[in-house]
Design a protein around this motif. Sequence first.
Motif: not given
Length: 92
Positions: A6, A9, A36-37, A40, A67-69, A89-92
């Motif tokens: 976390t 991210a 992000n968002w 991915c 949440l998927k990363h 890392d990015y949030f998907c």
Amino acid sequence: MALRRTARAVTTTAVAGTLALTFTGTASAAAATNLNWMGCPSSYTNNYGDGQFQQYRTSTYIAGNGLKHGTYDIYFVNWSGNRYQNSTDYFC
């Protein structure tokens, strides 16, 4: 382990900004495209200044909050052929 993911991210934007400043000099404030968002994607490329940011997804995972990363290797390649690397890392 989830806390580490976390925290990683959350610092995505800061890492990408530092990467841009390191690679292109302090006069530049642009970074690799923030994914992000964006679902991915397996790879993403954007031109900036005297080179190109290339981002390649190396893995995905589901964090403890559900949440998927996506974990990405980020490369900056300038037109002289010099290549620099970091990851984020990015949030998907």
